[in-house]
Scaffold this active site. Structure first.
Site, PDB file in Angstrom:
ATOM      1  N   CYS A 146      41.721  30.901  44.110  1.00  0.00           N
ATOM      2  CA  CYS A 146      41.859  31.863  43.010  1.00  0.00           C
ATOM      3  C   CYS A 146      42.010  31.064  41.722  1.00  0.00           C
ATOM      4  O   CYS A 146      41.219  30.171  41.460  1.00  0.00           O
ATOM      5  CB  CYS A 146      43.013  32.827  43.253  1.00  0.00           C
ATOM      6  SG  CYS A 146      44.616  32.048  43.425  1.00  0.00           S
ATOM      7  N   ARG A 189      47.463  33.740  44.734  1.00  0.00           N
ATOM      8  CA  ARG A 189      46.897  35.012  45.206  1.00  0.00           C
ATOM      9  C   ARG A 189      45.949  34.783  46.374  1.00  0.00           C
ATOM     10  O   ARG A 189      45.814  35.609  47.259  1.00  0.00           O
ATOM     11  CB  ARG A 189      46.131  35.692  44.070  1.00  0.00           C
ATOM     12  CG  ARG A 189      46.973  36.525  43.152  1.00  0.00           C
ATOM     13  CD  ARG A 189      46.103  37.065  42.039  1.00  0.00           C
ATOM     14  NE  ARG A 189      45.447  35.999  41.287  1.00  0.00           N
ATOM     15  CZ  ARG A 189      44.462  36.183  40.427  1.00  0.00           C
ATOM     16  NH1 ARG A 189      43.985  37.386  40.216  1.00  0.00           N
ATOM     17  NH2 ARG A 189      43.943  35.182  39.758  1.00  0.00           N
TER      18      ARG A 189
END
Lengths: 306, 394
Positions: free
Chosen positions: A256, A261
């Site tokens: 990411c 995330r």
């Protein structure tokens, strides 16, 4: 004797297969289950939230707080927490060899999933995510406590880091240059993936270039999540990724912007679907700044300025 | 047979004040209800608005105005208002320490309690507080009091707030230099980290007690009021207001975050100015500080915005019910003073990361050295401003 050995071997194989394609309940717990098992001394609940003050103002009773930006990272290197510090942290959180650890947090378990990845790197057994995280727990009006307690120290032993769960810059460059058969999953927003923006709104730009790693497919992390914050059912997840040719037929790397995330998708792909997955925690802040690496930029932006 | 008057039930405010006050309260509650419907942050926004209503009503009813009470003391040796502020600090200190024990069991570990207004201590804080005190004296009150005065119908207060927004912009313009030169390396001192919770609470209560004794000794009782007033029109004693302010501060910290009234104003100023060529593209390190964090606005409602809107509505309702709602046009000199004073307050609040509520009240309650330093230099600035106005006949 030979027969018994064969039987044992097949049983082990079966167990291994079962482990690889783990049922959701093996790596996830439901809010009902957690509420029923809160008083079990073998269950250690740990919150890893992004927003400061979340834990203090109300947390799952008996939970311990890990601050992701001080507890789970190395204070000097850009790296995950070192073995010794991690062992100290876990022991003071009351984690023992026979504990079942349940991780949860805000913003759909982003950083709780990152915590699960760190736990996995250090080979800690029986680590599960609370499916739906804080969001579901609060939506169901389950109890929260504002007073945190120091649990009795645990005796967990932390092994050396397992490098196989982590992708490094050379691994990603090799994948970009098609030197290995690896699938790349970019979990950022479509605008970031296409290079229209360098970072999500409200976040400082931390890369020189915008775009994505050549060959990466874009499956934003939210596509793995149902409306109530839980992971989608396994079959549905399988379809979401298969639609982008991520089917477990070759090793996968997720990334990411800063590598947290993407742990959420790492969790879905490796723990729920049983695929072979590495998380690239250098992510776009490293790749987008690295010298001499190829970039795909669909939007045509090269530098920040025009 | 007893006198008829003694048997009479307490009178209620006349309908002409009661009805509009109730309407203001209903408007405030409707605002909270609407905010509650916003997905994600609705619950916090609604609670902010409700706390704001309570805060505004208490400020207005007890005349909890930092400049007014200081002027009472300087002009007439009437210390009651200042003692009210000390009551707020004592209540808040005890409440905050109670919560700290739950939020962060071990204060010596190098962490700070989440969100508490504990800022860097340096000459910049002293300069900001002095500027704030000077501006407060010139404009007639601090930012929170200007907000409650809007509820009383003051037409000079919007000018002061406009000036403060301009002051914020000046603060942003000077920020990068101050941050890189001083603030980045300035110590952030939280008393419990070295004294423990018991030690820090004892030290603070001790200091507040000493200040109370000194003020009580200097106090000269004012002449009795002209005549008995109806209970709804009577001011609440300052110490009652102070204790309530302390309670609201603690409840707010428990559920949402420390009280503050300038973050929204600062955010509006930053949002309005950002994008202009002369405005710095990056404010170094600013968003990492607790306190008057002034993020560029991305949503219509922020917690602080809901709190300030509630404050004005609460003060408006309280002013209507007490007969204190008296709109009046300021003269040219007063308008100029309000603007200039606002400018000084805005700059001071920006570089000190908060004002009398955010840095002084919430900071001292949180046992931050920055709160105490702000208080000392605020007093100095206020005294200078008061002297200036007296000498010049303003």
């Amino acid at each position: 004797m030979k027969r018994i050995r064969t039987l044992l071997a097949s049983a082990t194989l079966l167990l291994a297969a079962h482990g690889a394609f783990a049922a959701a309940s093996d790596v996830l717990v439901t809010t009902e289950w957690l509420e029923k098992n809160l008083n079990d001394p073998k269950v250690r609940v740990i919150e890893v939230s992004v927003n400061p003050g979340q834990f203090e103002r109300g947390h799952i009773p008996g939970a311990v707080n890990f601050a992701w930006h001080t507890d789970l990272v190395d204070p000097v290197r850009r790296d995950i927490v070192g073995r010794e510090n991690f062992e100290k942290l876990l022991r003071s959180a009351g984690v023992s060899q026979d504990s079942t650890v349940v991780l949860y947090g805000d913003t759909n378990n982003w950083f709780a999933a990152w915590g699960a990845w760190v736990f996995d790197i250090y080979g800690i057994k029986n680590v599960k995510l609370l499916d739906g995280g804080r969001k579901k727990w609060e939506a169901e009006s389950r109890p929260l406590a504002a007073v945190s307690k120091q649990p009795p120290a645990g005796n967990v032993r932390v092994a050396g880091a397992d490098a196989r769960l982590r992708a490094r810059l050379p691994d990603v460059i090799a994948a970009a240059e098609k030197k290995g058969d690896v699938a790349l999953v970019d979990i950022r927003s479509a605008d970031e993936y296409q290079g229209k923006v360098f970072a999500p709104a409200g976040i400082q730009e931390l890369s020189i270039r915008a775009g994505h790693i050549p060959g990466a497919v874009n499956v934003p992390w939210g596509e793995a999540v149902a409306a109530d914050g839980t992971f989608k059912p396994v079959e549905e997840l399988r379809k979401v990724y298969a639609a982008k040719s991520i089917d477990g037929s070759k090793p996968i790397i997720t990334y990411c912007r800063i590598g947290e995330r993407s742990s959420h998708t790492w969790f879905a792909l490796s723990k729920l679907l049983g695929y072979e997955v590495r998380n690239y925690d250098g992510s776009w802040t490293e790749y987008g700044n690295a010298v001499g690496v190829p970039i795909t930029n669909l939007a045509g932006t090269v530098w920040g300025g025009k | 047979m007893m006198a008829v008057s003694a048997d009479r039930p307490p009178a209620v405010p006349p309908l002409r004040t009661l009805a509009p006050a109730a309407a203001a309260l209903v408007a405030g509650l409707a605002l909270a209800r609407n905010l509650a419907g916003i997905e994600g942050t609705g619950k916090e926004l609604a609670l902010s608005a409700l706390l704001g209503i309570a805060f505004g009503a208490v400020l207005q009813r007890s005349r909890f105005c930092f400049y007014c009470v200081t002027r009472d003391f300087l002009d007439r040796r009437d210390a009651r208002g200042l003692l009210g502020i000390l009551a707020a600090l004592a209540t808040g200190t005890l409440g905050y320490h109670l919560l700290f024990g739950a939020f962060l069991p071990d204060p010596s570990g190098g962490r700070l309690p989440p969100g508490a207004h504990i800022g860097p201590v340096s000459w910049v804080l002293a300069a900001g507080a002095t500027s704030f005190g000077l501006g407060m004296a010139l404009s007639g009150s601090c930012i929170s009091a200007h907000l409650y005065r809007i509820g009383e119908g003051s037409l000079a207060s919007p000018l002061a707030l406009l000036g403060a927004a301009g002051g914020f912009v000046l603060g942003f313009l000077s920020w990068n230099g101050l941050y890189l030169g001083t603030l980045q390396a300035a110590p952030v001192v939280w008393l419990p980290a070295s004294l423990g919770y018991a030690g820090s609470a004892a030290a603070q209560i001790g200091l507040i007690a000493i200040a109370t004794v000194l003020l009580a000794r200097a106090h000269r009782a004012p002449p009795a009021a002209a005549g008995p007033q109806a209970w709804w029109a009577r001011r609440w004693p300052a110490h009652v207001g102070g204790i309530l302010v302390g309670f609201i501060g603690v409840l707010s910290y428990l559920r949402l975050g420390p009280l503050g009234v300038t973050a929204e104003l600062g955010s509006l100023a930053r949002t309005a100015a950002s994008g202009a060529a002369w405005f710095p593209l990056r404010l170094e390190g600013l968003d990492g500080f607790a306190g008057c964090a002034t993020a560029v606005k991305e949503t219509l409602w922020s917690q602080n915005g809901a709190f300030v809107a509630g404050l004005v509505l609460g003060a408006f309702g309280a002013a209507l019910s007490g007969g204190d709602f008296r709109p009046r046009l300021p003269g040219a000199a007063e308008a100029l003073r309000a603007l200039l004073g606002g400018l000084l307050m805005g700059w001071g609040a920006m570089v000190a990361l908060g004002c009398t509520v955010g840095t002084l009240l919430s900071g001292i309650m949180a046992a931050a050295l920055s709160g105490w330093v702000f208080a000392v230099f605020l007093a100095l600035g206020t005294f200078l401003g008061w002297l200036l106005r007296k000498r010049r006949g303003w």
